[in-house]
Enzyme design. Structure first.
Site, PDB file in Angstrom:
ATOM      1  N   ARG A 227       0.920  -1.357  -0.003  1.00 52.25           N
ATOM      2  CA  ARG A 227      -0.100  -0.001   0.046  1.00 52.25           C
ATOM      3  C   ARG A 227       0.813   1.380  -0.142  1.00 52.25           C
ATOM      4  NH1 ARG A 227      -3.231  -2.910  -1.616  1.00 52.25           N
ATOM      5  NH2 ARG A 227      -5.169  -3.317  -0.931  1.00 52.25           N
ATOM      6  N   GLU A 256      -2.364   7.816  -3.962  1.00 50.84           N
ATOM      7  CA  GLU A 256      -3.724   7.247  -4.469  1.00 50.84           C
ATOM      8  C   GLU A 256      -4.992   7.585  -3.684  1.00 50.84           C
ATOM      9  OE1 GLU A 256      -3.202   2.938  -6.029  1.00 50.84           O
ATOM     10  OE2 GLU A 256      -1.447   3.269  -4.516  1.00 50.84           O
ATOM     11  N   HIS A 284      -0.770   0.507  -9.778  1.00 52.39           N
ATOM     12  CA  HIS A 284      -1.606  -0.306  -8.604  1.00 52.39           C
ATOM     13  C   HIS A 284      -1.943  -1.739  -9.580  1.00 52.39           C
ATOM     14  CE1 HIS A 284      -3.486  -0.765  -4.731  1.00 52.39           C
ATOM     15  NE2 HIS A 284      -3.545  -1.690  -5.074  1.00 52.39           N
TER      16      HIS A 284
END
Length: 316
Positions: A227, A256, A284
């Site tokens: 992440r 993001e 991603h």
């Protein structure tokens, strides 16, 4: 049992659940507030990342028995509230572990061998050999943080490249034929490549910061397919500029949106990452292959059927 599908996924989910007499409703466009108003009518939800399932949402889901997330990360769900309400949480990290592992290896090979840079140069009429001399994975000590589905799959691939793979995990006794478990201090002492395979929690938020990087003994390559907010971007940029981080492979970014649809912030640090020849950035997609789309969906269906077999057995 009535299930609401909030994101588009592989059609096998609807095909197989309908065949087991579940009632399905798809809603890929309603806003958070609109879904909140009707969520009390459903026994289950199948999601990816479009809508956050926070405390307010969950408290209105009076009849919800389960939440199934097609993917690994569960940070978009208020897990303590869901657990207190007796809602079963299901995810499918088994479904995209192989695609993540291949993505890690692919990014490292491209970065360390300057493959993208050299290819672009040749296509532009530039022929440089010494300037594009690569760095081999063979013999490198790779440190993984997190040794669940993604970490284990990555270790398996890297061990095949002749890497010495070590890892740190909060659970004990996870060593296997592909990697050896060590303390975090030992990992910082030995690792020449660092790869993250952890969820986003309070404990792992900005885990990789200026202090962490300074405690790494060696200059190292850095990979993040976990992440974006596991990493303090400003500190990473400083370390790349100083040479402490030799290069970075980033499939996820601090900037993001929570739904992973796009970047929501632009600044000097992001611009540096996008322009640096020491950084590879992808949108991603580490868990995003043709095969993983199907496998993620199948894992979710299998887990729903295993948990709620009493539903469809009682019908016949």
């Amino acid at each position: 049992m009535k299930i609401l599908l909030l994101d588009k996924n592989h059609p096998l989910i609807t095909d197989q659940l309908l065949a087991k007499n579940f009632i399905l409703e798809e809603d890929f466009t309603s806003s958070y507030d609109e879904v909140c108003r009707k969520i009390k009518n459903y026994d289950g939800i199948i999601i990816r990342s479009r809508i956050p399932l926070d405390k307010n949402f969950l408290e209105q889901a009076k009849n919800l028995r389960f939440i199934a997330r097609v993917g690994a990360g569960m940070e978009n769900i208020d897990i303590p509230v869901a657990q207190n309400l007796g809602i079963q949480l299901i995810n499918s990290p088994e479904g995209n572990r192989d695609s993540v592992a291949e993505h890690v290896v692919g990014m490292l090979l491209i970065l360390m061998n300057r493959l993208f840079i050299a290819s672009q140069e040749v296509k532009n009429g530039i022929w440089l050999r010494e300037e594009n001399r690569g760095d081999e994975l063979l013999g490198k000590t790779v440190g993984l943080i997190g040794y669940g589905n993604m970490g284990k799959a990555t270790a398996k691939r890297l061990s095949g490249f002749g890497c010495n793979v070590i890892f740190h995990d909060i659970l004990p006794g996870l060593s296997d034929e592909y990697a050896t478990q060590v303390s975090l201090d030992e990992l910082k002492e030995r690792a020449e490549v660092l790869s993250l395979h952890i969820p986003l929690t309070e404990e792992t938020s900005y885990l990789i910061d200026k202090k962490f990087i300074s405690e790494m003994k060696n200059g190292f390559y850095f990979v993040n397919t976990a992440r974006g907010k596991n990493v303090e971007t400003k500190s990473l940029v400083e370390a790349i500029k100083s040479g402490k981080v030799k290069g970075a492979c980033l499939d996820v970014l601090e900037y993001e949106k929570s739904s992973f649809e796009k970047l929501e912030t632009e600044n000097e640090d992001l611009q540096f990452l996008l322009e640096s020849d020491k950084v590879i950035v992808t949108p991603h997609i580490a868990g995003w292959t043709i095969q993983s789309k199907e496998k993620l969906a199948q894992v979710i269906v299998d887990k729903i059927l295993a948990q709620f077999s009493d539903h469809f057995q009682s019908i016949h």
